[in-house]
Scaffold this motif. Structure first.
Motif, PDB file in Angstrom:
ATOM      1  N   VAL A  28       0.842  -1.206   0.000  1.00 57.23           N
ATOM      2  CA  VAL A  28       0.000   0.000   0.000  1.00 57.23           C
ATOM      3  C   VAL A  28       0.871   1.248   0.000  1.00 57.23           C
ATOM      4  N   ALA A  29       1.958   1.236   0.756  1.00 57.68           N
ATOM      5  CA  ALA A  29       2.872   2.383   0.770  1.00 57.68           C
ATOM      6  C   ALA A  29       3.415   2.645  -0.634  1.00 57.68           C
ATOM      7  N   ALA A  30       3.783   1.590  -1.349  1.00 53.48           N
ATOM      8  CA  ALA A  30       4.272   1.753  -2.722  1.00 53.48           C
ATOM      9  C   ALA A  30       3.173   2.302  -3.624  1.00 53.48           C
ATOM     10  N   TRP A  31       1.936   1.838  -3.436  1.00 54.07           N
ATOM     11  CA  TRP A  31       0.805   2.263  -4.267  1.00 54.07           C
ATOM     12  C   TRP A  31       0.516   3.750  -4.105  1.00 54.07           C
ATOM     13  N   CYS A  32       0.588   4.254  -2.859  1.00 55.32           N
ATOM     14  CA  CYS A  32       0.235   5.657  -2.628  1.00 55.32           C
ATOM     15  C   CYS A  32       1.453   6.566  -2.546  1.00 55.32           C
ATOM     16  N   GLY A  33       2.654   6.013  -2.750  1.00 59.43           N
ATOM     17  CA  GLY A  33       3.866   6.827  -2.700  1.00 59.43           C
ATOM     18  C   GLY A  33       4.252   7.215  -1.288  1.00 59.43           C
ATOM     19  N   GLY A  34       3.850   6.416  -0.320  1.00 64.03           N
ATOM     20  CA  GLY A  34       4.123   6.737   1.078  1.00 64.03           C
ATOM     21  C   GLY A  34       5.250   5.914   1.670  1.00 64.03           C
ATOM     22  N   ASN A  35       5.424   6.072   2.961  1.00 60.51           N
ATOM     23  CA  ASN A  35       6.464   5.368   3.700  1.00 60.51           C
ATOM     24  C   ASN A  35       5.868   4.729   4.943  1.00 60.51           C
ATOM     25  N   VAL A  36       6.289   3.491   5.217  1.00 61.80           N
ATOM     26  CA  VAL A  36       5.865   2.801   6.436  1.00 61.80           C
ATOM     27  C   VAL A  36       6.668   3.378   7.594  1.00 61.80           C
ATOM     28  N   LYS A  37       5.975   3.749   8.654  1.00 60.96           N
ATOM     29  CA  LYS A  37       6.611   4.301   9.852  1.00 60.96           C
ATOM     30  C   LYS A  37       6.350   3.368  11.026  1.00 60.96           C
ATOM     31  N   GLY A  38       7.275   3.397  11.991  1.00 61.80           N
ATOM     32  CA  GLY A  38       7.107   2.590  13.195  1.00 61.80           C
ATOM     33  C   GLY A  38       7.590   1.168  13.021  1.00 61.80           C
ATOM     34  N   ILE A  39       8.672   0.979  12.266  1.00 58.42           N
ATOM     35  CA  ILE A  39       9.113  -0.377  11.947  1.00 58.42           C
ATOM     36  C   ILE A  39       9.568  -1.174  13.172  1.00 58.42           C
ATOM     37  N   LYS A  40       9.825  -0.509  14.284  1.00 57.38           N
ATOM     38  CA  LYS A  40      10.187  -1.242  15.509  1.00 57.38           C
ATOM     39  C   LYS A  40       8.951  -1.714  16.271  1.00 57.38           C
ATOM     40  N   ARG A  41       7.793  -1.274  15.846  1.00 55.36           N
ATOM     41  CA  ARG A  41       6.539  -1.652  16.494  1.00 55.36           C
ATOM     42  C   ARG A  41       5.964  -2.892  15.812  1.00 55.36           C
ATOM     43  N   PRO A  42       5.036  -3.587  16.450  1.00 54.26           N
ATOM     44  CA  PRO A  42       4.369  -4.714  15.787  1.00 54.26           C
ATOM     45  C   PRO A  42       3.664  -4.219  14.514  1.00 54.26           C
ATOM     46  N   PRO A  43       3.566  -5.061  13.491  1.00 54.77           N
ATOM     47  CA  PRO A  43       2.976  -4.619  12.219  1.00 54.77           C
ATOM     48  C   PRO A  43       1.599  -3.965  12.358  1.00 54.77           C
ATOM     49  N   GLU A  44       0.758  -4.456  13.253  1.00 48.90           N
ATOM     50  CA  GLU A  44      -0.585  -3.882  13.376  1.00 48.90           C
ATOM     51  C   GLU A  44      -0.591  -2.469  13.960  1.00 48.90           C
ATOM     52  N   HIS A  45       0.565  -2.006  14.463  1.00 46.20           N
ATOM     53  CA  HIS A  45       0.674  -0.650  15.014  1.00 46.20           C
ATOM     54  C   HIS A  45       1.490   0.283  14.123  1.00 46.20           C
ATOM     55  N   ARG A  46       1.910  -0.208  12.974  1.00 45.81           N
ATOM     56  CA  ARG A  46       2.651   0.628  12.031  1.00 45.81           C
ATOM     57  C   ARG A  46       1.677   1.486  11.233  1.00 45.81           C
TER      58      ARG A  46
END
Length: 92
Positions: A28-46
């Motif tokens: 989804v980040a690639a689709w909307c040109g965004g960036n995933v944040k919070g990579i140290k957190r569990p995936p459901e909290h990113r």
């Protein structure tokens, strides 16, 4: 697994939408040109941060719907009931 982008519509035009979840953050980040944040957190909290058409930073969280208009503008719907009120599925 590929990202399932579905076609949704309002009364006048087709929109593409996807529900953000822990299993599709990168796609989804690639689709909307965004960036995933919070990579140290569990995936459901990113989250995904991206810029809208006005260059304002927007944030999508797991459970949100991201919608792309025919003009390429992205919108975030946090309230699923409002999303389903505004759009109806028309295809994949």
């Amino acid at each position: 697994m590929g990202l399932l982008i579905e076609v949704w519509s309002t009364s006048s035009a087709g929109y593409k939408a996807v529900k953000l979840g822990p299993d599709n953050l990168d796609a989804v980040a690639a689709w909307c040109g965004g960036n995933v944040k919070g990579i140290k957190r569990p995936p459901e909290h990113r989250v995904i941060d991206f810029y809208d058409q006005n260059q304002s930073e927007q944030r999508a969280e797991c459970g949100d719907w991201l919608v792309r208009s025919p003009a390429g503008e992205f919108f975030v719907y946090r309230n699923e009931a409002m999303f389903f009120t505004a759009y109806s599925r028309t295809g994949v």
